[in-house]
Structure formats: C-alpha cells, structure tokens
Design an enzyme around this catalytic site. Structure first.
Site, PDB file in Angstrom:
ATOM      1  N   ARG A   1     -47.956  -0.612   6.337  1.00  0.00           N
ATOM      2  CA  ARG A   1     -47.545  -0.091   5.040  1.00  0.00           C
ATOM      3  C   ARG A   1     -48.725  -0.208   4.077  1.00  0.00           C
ATOM      4  O   ARG A   1     -49.233  -1.308   3.853  1.00  0.00           O
ATOM      5  CB  ARG A   1     -46.345  -0.895   4.522  1.00  0.00           C
ATOM      6  CG  ARG A   1     -45.925  -0.547   3.121  1.00  0.00           C
ATOM      7  CD  ARG A   1     -44.648  -1.267   2.684  1.00  0.00           C
ATOM      8  NE  ARG A   1     -44.374  -0.974   1.298  1.00  0.00           N
ATOM      9  CZ  ARG A   1     -44.532  -1.834   0.289  1.00  0.00           C
ATOM     10  NH1 ARG A   1     -44.916  -3.084   0.508  1.00  0.00           N
ATOM     11  NH2 ARG A   1     -44.298  -1.461  -0.949  1.00  0.00           N
TER      12      ARG A   1
ATOM     13  N   HIS B   1     -48.292   1.830  -6.133  1.00  0.00           N
ATOM     14  CA  HIS B   1     -48.313   0.362  -6.133  1.00  0.00           C
ATOM     15  C   HIS B   1     -49.204  -0.099  -7.299  1.00  0.00           C
ATOM     16  O   HIS B   1     -50.265  -0.655  -7.108  1.00  0.00           O
ATOM     17  CB  HIS B   1     -48.811  -0.164  -4.782  1.00  0.00           C
ATOM     18  CG  HIS B   1     -48.528  -1.614  -4.523  1.00  0.00           C
ATOM     19  ND1 HIS B   1     -47.894  -2.059  -3.369  1.00  0.00           N
ATOM     20  CD2 HIS B   1     -48.790  -2.733  -5.239  1.00  0.00           C
ATOM     21  CE1 HIS B   1     -47.780  -3.389  -3.404  1.00  0.00           C
ATOM     22  NE2 HIS B   1     -48.326  -3.821  -4.523  1.00  0.00           N
TER      23      HIS B   1
ATOM     24  N   GLU C   1     -41.940  -2.206  -6.284  1.00  0.00           N
ATOM     25  CA  GLU C   1     -41.511  -3.220  -7.239  1.00  0.00           C
ATOM     26  C   GLU C   1     -41.383  -2.733  -8.679  1.00  0.00           C
ATOM     27  O   GLU C   1     -42.174  -3.120  -9.559  1.00  0.00           O
ATOM     28  CB  GLU C   1     -42.447  -4.437  -7.187  1.00  0.00           C
ATOM     29  CG  GLU C   1     -42.417  -5.119  -5.845  1.00  0.00           C
ATOM     30  CD  GLU C   1     -43.113  -6.475  -5.833  1.00  0.00           C
ATOM     31  OE1 GLU C   1     -43.848  -6.780  -6.787  1.00  0.00           O
ATOM     32  OE2 GLU C   1     -42.923  -7.226  -4.876  1.00  0.00           O
TER      33      GLU C   1
ATOM     34  N   ASN D   1     -38.922  -6.512  -1.200  1.00  0.00           N
ATOM     35  CA  ASN D   1     -40.022  -7.471  -1.165  1.00  0.00           C
ATOM     36  C   ASN D   1     -39.448  -8.822  -1.563  1.00  0.00           C
ATOM     37  O   ASN D   1     -38.959  -8.974  -2.681  1.00  0.00           O
ATOM     38  CB  ASN D   1     -41.114  -7.107  -2.178  1.00  0.00           C
ATOM     39  CG  ASN D   1     -41.827  -5.805  -1.822  1.00  0.00           C
ATOM     40  OD1 ASN D   1     -41.538  -5.182  -0.811  1.00  0.00           O
ATOM     41  ND2 ASN D   1     -42.751  -5.404  -2.670  1.00  0.00           N
TER      42      ASN D   1
ATOM     43  N   TYR E   1     -40.015 -13.111  -1.563  1.00  0.00           N
ATOM     44  CA  TYR E   1     -40.929 -14.238  -1.325  1.00  0.00           C
ATOM     45  C   TYR E   1     -40.269 -15.584  -1.552  1.00  0.00           C
ATOM     46  O   TYR E   1     -40.578 -16.545  -0.871  1.00  0.00           O
ATOM     47  CB  TYR E   1     -42.141 -14.144  -2.257  1.00  0.00           C
ATOM     48  CG  TYR E   1     -43.098 -13.021  -1.902  1.00  0.00           C
ATOM     49  CD1 TYR E   1     -42.907 -11.734  -2.397  1.00  0.00           C
ATOM     50  CD2 TYR E   1     -44.193 -13.250  -1.076  1.00  0.00           C
ATOM     51  CE1 TYR E   1     -43.768 -10.703  -2.066  1.00  0.00           C
ATOM     52  CE2 TYR E   1     -45.066 -12.221  -0.738  1.00  0.00           C
ATOM     53  CZ  TYR E   1     -44.859 -10.952  -1.237  1.00  0.00           C
ATOM     54  OH  TYR E   1     -45.714  -9.929  -0.901  1.00  0.00           O
TER      55      TYR E   1
ATOM     56  N   GLU F   1     -41.987  -6.516   2.154  1.00  0.00           N
ATOM     57  CA  GLU F   1     -42.986  -7.582   1.988  1.00  0.00           C
ATOM     58  C   GLU F   1     -42.312  -8.936   2.124  1.00  0.00           C
ATOM     59  O   GLU F   1     -41.186  -9.127   1.643  1.00  0.00           O
ATOM     60  CB  GLU F   1     -43.643  -7.549   0.596  1.00  0.00           C
ATOM     61  CG  GLU F   1     -44.646  -6.445   0.398  1.00  0.00           C
ATOM     62  CD  GLU F   1     -45.247  -6.440  -1.012  1.00  0.00           C
ATOM     63  OE1 GLU F   1     -45.322  -7.508  -1.650  1.00  0.00           O
ATOM     64  OE2 GLU F   1     -45.629  -5.350  -1.470  1.00  0.00           O
TER      65      GLU F   1
HETATM   66  C1  GBH Z   1     -45.884  -8.698  -4.488  1.00  0.00           C
HETATM   67  O1  GBH Z   1     -45.321  -9.053  -5.720  1.00  0.00           O
HETATM   68  C2  GBH Z   1     -46.780  -7.500  -4.659  1.00  0.00           C
HETATM   69  O2  GBH Z   1     -46.133  -6.314  -4.231  1.00  0.00           O
HETATM   70  C3  GBH Z   1     -48.107  -7.620  -3.976  1.00  0.00           C
HETATM   71  O3  GBH Z   1     -48.977  -6.650  -4.462  1.00  0.00           O
HETATM   72  C4  GBH Z   1     -48.648  -9.020  -4.174  1.00  0.00           C
HETATM   73  O4  GBH Z   1     -49.940  -9.172  -3.669  1.00  0.00           O
HETATM   74  C5  GBH Z   1     -47.705  -9.973  -3.474  1.00  0.00           C
HETATM   75  O5  GBH Z   1     -46.410  -9.850  -3.990  1.00  0.00           O
HETATM   76  C6  GBH Z   1     -48.088 -11.438  -3.609  1.00  0.00           C
HETATM   77  O6  GBH Z   1     -48.015 -11.848  -4.933  1.00  0.00           O
HETATM   78  O7  GBH Z   1     -47.579 -15.929 -12.091  1.00  0.00           O
HETATM   79  O8  GBH Z   1     -45.563 -17.215 -12.432  1.00  0.00           O
HETATM   80  O9  GBH Z   1     -46.006 -15.278 -13.815  1.00  0.00           O
HETATM   81  C7  GBH Z   1     -44.477 -10.179  -5.699  1.00  0.00           C
HETATM   82  C8  GBH Z   1     -43.814 -10.412  -7.030  1.00  0.00           C
HETATM   83  C9  GBH Z   1     -44.328 -10.817  -9.291  1.00  0.00           C
HETATM   84  C10 GBH Z   1     -44.555 -12.575  -7.736  1.00  0.00           C
HETATM   85  C11 GBH Z   1     -45.158 -11.570 -10.298  1.00  0.00           C
HETATM   86  C12 GBH Z   1     -45.389 -13.338  -8.746  1.00  0.00           C
HETATM   87  C13 GBH Z   1     -45.894 -13.679 -11.052  1.00  0.00           C
HETATM   88  C14 GBH Z   1     -45.269 -14.983 -11.362  1.00  0.00           C
HETATM   89  N1  GBH Z   1     -44.678 -11.147  -7.934  1.00  0.00           N
HETATM   90  N2  GBH Z   1     -45.038 -12.993 -10.099  1.00  0.00           N
HETATM   91  S1  GBH Z   1     -46.182 -15.912 -12.517  1.00  0.00           S
END
Ligand code: GBH
Length: 513
Positions: free
Chosen positions: A106, A151, A196, A336, A338, A406
């Site tokens: 992807r 993206h 996202e 996505n 995490y 993701e």
């Molecule tokens: C994804 O976002 C993205 O699609 C990708 O590009 C990125 O590399 C990957 O995750 C890993 O981060 O710093 O405490 O303010 C995941 C969602 C949204 C998670 C923003 C982290 C920031 C939190 N992300 N968030 S903070």
C-alpha cells in the site's frame, strides 16, 4: 517422604505456570492458524518515502512548505526532501516486498507530482512514469498495488485557497481522482481515497501538529470533515459509475481509529462520546444505516454553539442529498489502528479552551501505567483494544468488510527489534480473535515496509521492518529481525510465538522468479 514432597511442589509449580499462561491471553504457546484468504502487506506514504521533492516537475505541497519553514517545526529540522529516496530506489523497494513475500503493498500518490498546477490542465509525464515503473515492477512479481490517493500532501496552491475547508476541494479532489483512475486503473484494483480523515482535519486544521497547522479547533476541523467526506463520496461514485465496469476495482477509505476504554463504569458514556467524535465523525456518515454525522456529535456541537453565542452549529450540516451521497460510499472499511486510551469525564476539570474540539467532547484521556510504550509516546501496547475496536465496528456497522490498512510499532532504531515482534504477534492474535467471532477482515497491513519520515518526529521514530540508513546517500535498507518474523507469518500462515529466525542468514527471495 522427601521425594513425595518434591513431586507435590513440582505439581504446584506446574499448576501455577498453567494458570499464569491462561491469564496472559496474548502470550499463547500454541501455534495459531491464520484463515486462508486474508491478504498480507506493508504500507508507506509518498511524502514519507519518495524524496525528490522538487525533481522532474513536481511542485510544492503543504509538507514541503511546513518542513522548509523557519524556525523548523520538525525534530532535528528533518525534512522529506530526500526521505528514503524511493523516487530513485523503487526497484529495491519491490525487492524487499519480494523478500517478505507480500501479497500487496500500500503506497500513496503525490498529487503535486502528478498535477504540478494542482489541476488537470497539465499532467507531469515524469511523475506518472515513476508510478508506472513502481506498479509494473510490483505486478511483475504478483504483488498487488493498493493505492491511496491522498496521504496528507496537499498541493500548496490548493492550501493557499483554504485547502480542505474550501468546499471547492470537492471538485479539485474528484478531478485529480479522475486523472489517477484513468492513468493507473487498468492495473490498480484497490483504491483508498483518503488516509485518516481525522488526522487531515483534526491534526491539520483543528490542531497545529500537521500541515497546514491552522490551529482552528472546533471550526476548521469540522469544516474539513464535511468537505472531505463529500469529496471522498464523489470520487467513489465517479469510480462506480464510470470506471468500475471496465476496471473492476474496489474503492474505500482508510480511517484511523484508536480504542477508547472507559476508566470506570461511570465513564462508559465519555468513552463512547470520544469514539464518536474521534472516528465516528468520519465512519458514521459512510458506514451507519442512517448515514450523517453521529447524533451525539450533532447534538453536542449544536447545543454548545448556541450556548457560546453562535447563530448556528459550528458543525456544518449535510443536506439530505449529501447524506445519501456519502452513505454507503465505500466497498470496505480501511482501519489504521495503533493504540488505545483510557477515557473519563470529570466536570471539575476544564482543561480545554472553549470553543474547541476537545471542549465539545467533554472527555479526558489517559494511559494505563502498566501499558508498554513504543518510541512514540502516544503508542502504548494494548492488543485487546484492537479486538474491542473490531468487535464494535462489526456490531455497529453490520459487519462491513475490513482492511487493516495500518498497524505497527516504533523504536529508536536497531536491527534487534523484539519489542516490535511482540507487538505484531499480539496484535495479529487479537485480530484473529475478532475474526473467530465473525469480523470480516480481508487484509492486514504492517506499517511500515521501512523507516521513513515520521512527520513532526522526523527520523527519530522508526516504524520499519527494514532499517534505513540516513547517513548513507544511498539510503541503504537492512532487514530487521521483525522482517524475518513477518515473512515467516506470511509464509507459514500461522502465528508461532516461539519462532526464532536465524538473522545471520540473509533474507532471501522465495517467489520462484
Ligand atoms: C499513521 O497515523 C499515519 O497514517 C502514518 O503516516 C504514520 O507514519 C503512522 O501512523 C505512525 O505514526 O504526538 O501525541 O500529538 C497514526 C495516527 C495521529 C498517531 C497523530 C499519532 C499524534 C499524537 N497518528 N498522533 S501526539
């Protein structure tokens, strides 16, 4: 007598060990089979890997602008100017996909590389050639391209006109989508319109974490949300009406969704509110039976807006036609995922400015101190949150086909990444639990194929199965231990917590070509 006692003690120990093992649900010792048909892949995004930021006719986008601004807003003043140099090294990228034995890869397209004016009046041949090369190289080895149109790297010119807060973005995006379907749709069968929406709208327009860093919480984020959903839906229907018959592909969206766990029973409502504001805002209009923004979001923002002296809700309304247009506008739900957050409500704490997005939610977030942390401070290891999320999506949205677009874990670098391996095993395990209970998960995507530009964190947080050497002009890529393990999961189609790869041997290509 002594001897008997010894056996008795041994027995006791065994019982205790067995009990402890049952309790740690995600540390199974049996080998778990992965159902046939689930596709495995990895993901990246254009700005994070391509580099070549001003080469061959590409024009400036909002991440070029942000990373080049002074004082530099990114850790170590890192930029994506060169990133992983994938613009020149796509053959090595495909070689890594073959080493891993991926079903698909992807990646995303850079709008300003394909359309330097932002509009369809000029198509940049060299930019198009790069994507043709990448797609053709992948298809040579039977690796399916899954392509994200957007993206986060909006052409700067469109930002100068308000970007996603300008309703004209609906036309800008559909024109771009048309060009892309025409150029690549003969070979690409999996499309994601937007990666996202929450991060595009909240982090970029509500907050100031991501480009364009507008910091207009409680207005900009909601305006963006509406326009983005309409743009997505228009592109979806255009594909269905004009391309589906000849190209036969499938189109969806990739939403980010964390799990929000209530701190205690009395916080159930706060947690549900958080879910509806954080991702329901984007998934409810598409995947719920009635469409539209979630009722709780509409009611809350309207009520607060009036209290605050506004003449109308800060959340723009969809017209009835728009509700119908957006409803059902996805062949599948891309997720996505995490991490998870503990959620609660405490009326006496007023942390957020009013009006703002978080003031609207009226919920506070926390982490459980027992949760393991990745290199990214926000990323806690909570596999059961993934299970709960998938379960909720199944029940709330009538079991839609789900692509995990993701899922991944960050370190500070190094090839021995046992913590990443543990993360992947536990999260895939949790996903299999949801599948056992009926969730229709069709694909799983590890973020990421290789280290890359991690937005405001620059190159300090590493998500790659492959390590990238940023000191080396060639940006040499080396398989981490997790690459070997992921490869074995895909090859054997099973999860075995005891599998230990021999990383002294090179990771080889086994696709028989
Ligand atoms: C994804 O976002 C993205 O699609 C990708 O590009 C990125 O590399 C990957 O995750 C890993 O981060 O710093 O405490 O303010 C995941 C969602 C949204 C998670 C923003 C982290 C920031 C939190 N992300 N968030 S903070």
């Amino acid at each position: 007598m002594m001897c008997l006692l010894k056996y008795w003690l041994l027995f006791l120990v065994l019982v205790l060990v067995a009990f402890a093992d049952c309790k740690s649900r995600y540390n199974r010792h049996e080998i778990r089979k992965i159902p046939d048909g689930i596709l495995f892949g990895t993901a990246t995004a254009s700005y994070q890997v391509e580099g070549a930021w001003d080469e061959d006719g590409k024009s400036e986008n909002i991440w070029d602008r942000l990373t080049h601004s002074k004082p530099c807003p990114v850790k170590n003043c890192d930029t994506g100017d060169i990133a992983d140099d994938s613009y020149h090294q796509y053959e090595r990228d495909v070689e890594m996909m073959r080493e891993l034995g991926l079903d698909f890869y992807r990646f995303s397209l850079s709008w300003s590389r394909i359309l330097p004016t932002s509009f369809p009046d000029k198509i940049n041949k060299k930019g198009v050639q790069y994507y043709n090369n990448l797609i053709d190289e992948m298809l040579k080895y039977n690796i399916q391209p899954m392509v994200t149109l957007y993206h986060w790297d909006l052409p700067q010119k469109l930002q100068d006109m308000g970007g996603w807060t300008n309703p004209h973005v609906v036309d800008w995006f559909t024109d771009y989508a048309r060009i892309v379907f025409e150029l690549f749709g003969d070979r690409v069968k999996y499309w994601f319109t937007i990666n996202e929406p929450r991060e595009v709208c909240y982090e970029g327009y509500g907050g100031a974490n991501f480009a364009p860093a507008y910091n207009l919480s409680g207005y900009g984020d909601y305006m963006c949300a509406k326009n983005l959903l309409v743009a997505h839906a228009k592109a979806y229907h255009m594909y269905k009406n004009e391309f589906s018959r000849t190209q036969g592909g499938t189109v969806g969206i990739a939403a980010s969704a964390s799990w929000f766990e209530p701190k205690s029973e009395k916080d159930a409502e706060a947690a549900e509110d958080a879910r509806q504001f954080e991702w329901g805002l984007y998934t409810n209009p598409i995947f719920s039976k009635n469409g539209d923004f979630p009722q709780v979001v509409k009611d809350r923002v309207a009520a607060k807006s009036f209290e605050q002296g506004f003449f109308r809700s800060r959340l723009p309304e969809f017209t009835p036609e728009e509700v119908e247009l957006v409803k059902g506008s996805s062949d599948f739900l891309g997720i996505n995922h995490y991490t998870s957050k503990i959620t609660y409500r405490n009326a006496s704490i007023t942390t957020f400015p009013s009006p703002s997005f978080y003031d609207d939610i009226e919920a506070l977030y926390d982490y459980d101190f027992t949760w393991e942390t990745a290199a990214s401070s926000w990323l806690k290891v909570v596999p059961w949150g993934f299970y709960k999320l998938l379960t909720k999506l199944r029940t709330d949205y009538d079991n839609p086909p789900i692509y995990i677009t993701e899922n991944g874990f960050s370190t500070r670098g190094g090839l021995e990444d046992d913590s990443r391996i543990a993360y992947y095993r536990q999260y895939i395990d949790a996903m299999l639990d949801a599948i056992d209970e009926g969730s229709d998960v069709r694909a799983y995507t590890a973020w990421s194929l290789m280290d890359n530009f991690e937005w405001r964190q620059g190159y300090t947080e590493r998500f790659g199965l492959y390590e990238v050497d940023y000191e080396d002009p060639k940006r040499t890529r080396t398989a981490r231990k997790s690459a070997y393990v992921y490869k074995e999961i895909i090859r054997s189609r099973q999860l075995d917590y005891h599998y230990e790869p021999d990383t002294t041997l090179p990771i080889t290509i086994d696709d028989g070509q």
